[in-house]
Design a protein around this motif. Structure first.
Motif, PDB file in Angstrom:
ATOM      1  N   ARG A 160       0.750  -1.201   0.012  1.00 58.95           N
ATOM      2  CA  ARG A 160      -0.203  -0.106  -0.131  1.00 58.95           C
ATOM      3  C   ARG A 160       1.075   1.246   0.090  1.00 58.95           C
ATOM      4  N   ARG A 161       2.054   1.336  -0.706  1.00 61.97           N
ATOM      5  CA  ARG A 161       2.850   2.317  -0.989  1.00 61.97           C
ATOM      6  C   ARG A 161       2.944   2.819  -2.321  1.00 61.97           C
ATOM      7  N   GLU A 162       3.318   4.146  -2.417  1.00 59.30           N
ATOM      8  CA  GLU A 162       3.638   4.692  -3.807  1.00 59.30           C
ATOM      9  C   GLU A 162       4.911   4.890  -3.876  1.00 59.30           C
ATOM     10  N   ARG A 163       5.636   4.585  -5.102  1.00 54.94           N
ATOM     11  CA  ARG A 163       6.768   4.876  -5.500  1.00 54.94           C
ATOM     12  C   ARG A 163       6.929   5.595  -6.716  1.00 54.94           C
ATOM     13  N   LEU A 164       8.082   6.185  -6.761  1.00 56.53           N
ATOM     14  CA  LEU A 164       8.265   6.876  -8.276  1.00 56.53           C
ATOM     15  C   LEU A 164       9.305   6.127  -9.006  1.00 56.53           C
ATOM     16  N   SER A 165       9.001   6.079 -10.200  1.00 56.27           N
ATOM     17  CA  SER A 165       9.723   5.204 -11.214  1.00 56.27           C
ATOM     18  C   SER A 165      10.277   6.040 -12.369  1.00 56.27           C
ATOM     19  N   TRP A 166      11.363   5.906 -13.041  1.00 56.91           N
ATOM     20  CA  TRP A 166      12.015   6.642 -14.029  1.00 56.91           C
ATOM     21  C   TRP A 166      12.949   5.948 -14.903  1.00 56.91           C
ATOM     22  N   GLY A 167      13.188   6.370 -16.015  1.00 58.16           N
ATOM     23  CA  GLY A 167      14.254   5.990 -16.998  1.00 58.16           C
ATOM     24  C   GLY A 167      14.598   6.673 -17.825  1.00 58.16           C
ATOM     25  N   LEU A 168      15.569   6.278 -18.714  1.00 55.87           N
ATOM     26  CA  LEU A 168      16.200   7.034 -19.904  1.00 55.87           C
ATOM     27  C   LEU A 168      16.907   6.117 -20.825  1.00 55.87           C
ATOM     28  N   GLY A 169      16.482   6.302 -22.203  1.00 56.83           N
ATOM     29  CA  GLY A 169      17.122   5.442 -22.990  1.00 56.83           C
ATOM     30  C   GLY A 169      17.403   5.938 -24.432  1.00 56.83           C
TER      31      GLY A 169
END
Length: 239
Positions: A160-169
């Motif tokens: 029940r947690r929120e998490r930031l996700s990211w990426g570069l390609g």
């Protein structure tokens, strides 16, 4: 579109937990950022057409097989519904992915574009995930080089947690039907993962083969994986 990270790298896989980083692929067809990238691009399947992305990932801790059909029936909304079978140290588990994606500014050669995608990955028990992310792409020249970036938010049902996700390609042209792909991304609030590989058009604009290798930065050999996939695109046929 975001895809599940390799099962060997996280106990709760989802190539689309909102991954954010892109990679690259070359060919003579208009659609680039796709399988095997975790990072999504600012493009949709052609209007009234569909695609099928399938791949197999293997590593020291197990493997997973995915099939993700997607269609764009109305021209402005791409819908994906697919699933996976994953095997690790315990019993095999299944997952179902549902996603919707639209664009606010479509990507064109030599320009930039962005959009929005939302989706969910459903599994047995309380481990469902819900996510949303913004895909951004920048094209250089006639798509000889493409930069992709994603930024998103993932909700984990188990914690029940929120998490930031990211990426570069990146995607770049290697030969008339061959492209290179490279990306770095973080979906698990830990050390980022990297992936590099090649994509080749077996039938230009219709059938694509890809192969990649990846690992977690600073991780042990058990964090490494290999993948092999096929992508099939149809001509427009939907009413």
């Amino acid at each position: 579109m975001p895809w599940p990270a390799p099962h060997a790298h996280r106990r709760r896989p989802i190539r689309r937990s909102v991954a954010v980083l892109g990679l690259l692929g070359l060919a003579t067809a208009p659609a680039w950022a796709a399988r095997p990238m975790v990072t999504d691009d600012a493009r949709l399947v052609d209007p009234q057409a569909c695609q099928l992305e399938t791949w197999r990932r293997v590593g020291p801790e197990g493997g997973e097989s995915w099939a993700l059909p997607a269609c764009n029936p109305a021209g402005g909304l791409e819908l994906t519904l697919g699933g996976a079978r994953q095997r690790g140290e315990g019993p095999a588990t299944d997952a179902v992915l549902l996603q919707a994606k639209t664009l606010f500014r479509p990507l064109t050669p030599g320009d930039w574009g962005y959009g929005l995608a939302v989706g969910t990955v459903q599994r047995p028990g309380p481990a469902d995930e819900f996510y949303a992310y913004l895909p951004f792409s920048r094209s250089f020249g006639l798509d000889e080089l493409l930069l992709h970036a994603n930024l998103g938010l993932l909700h984990e049902g188990a914690t029940r947690r929120e998490r930031l996700s990211w990426g570069l390609g990146l995607e770049w042209a290697v030969a008339p039907r061959l492209g290179g792909i490279a990306e770095v991304f973080d979906q698990a609030a830990g050390r980022p993962m990297v992936q590099i590989g090649l994509r080749s058009w077996l039938l230009p604009g219709r059938l694509q083969l890809d192969a990649t290798a990846g690992e977690r930065l600073g991780g042990e050999p058990r964090s490494r994986w290999l993948s092999l996939g096929l992508r099939l695109l149809t001509p427009p046929f939907l009413p």
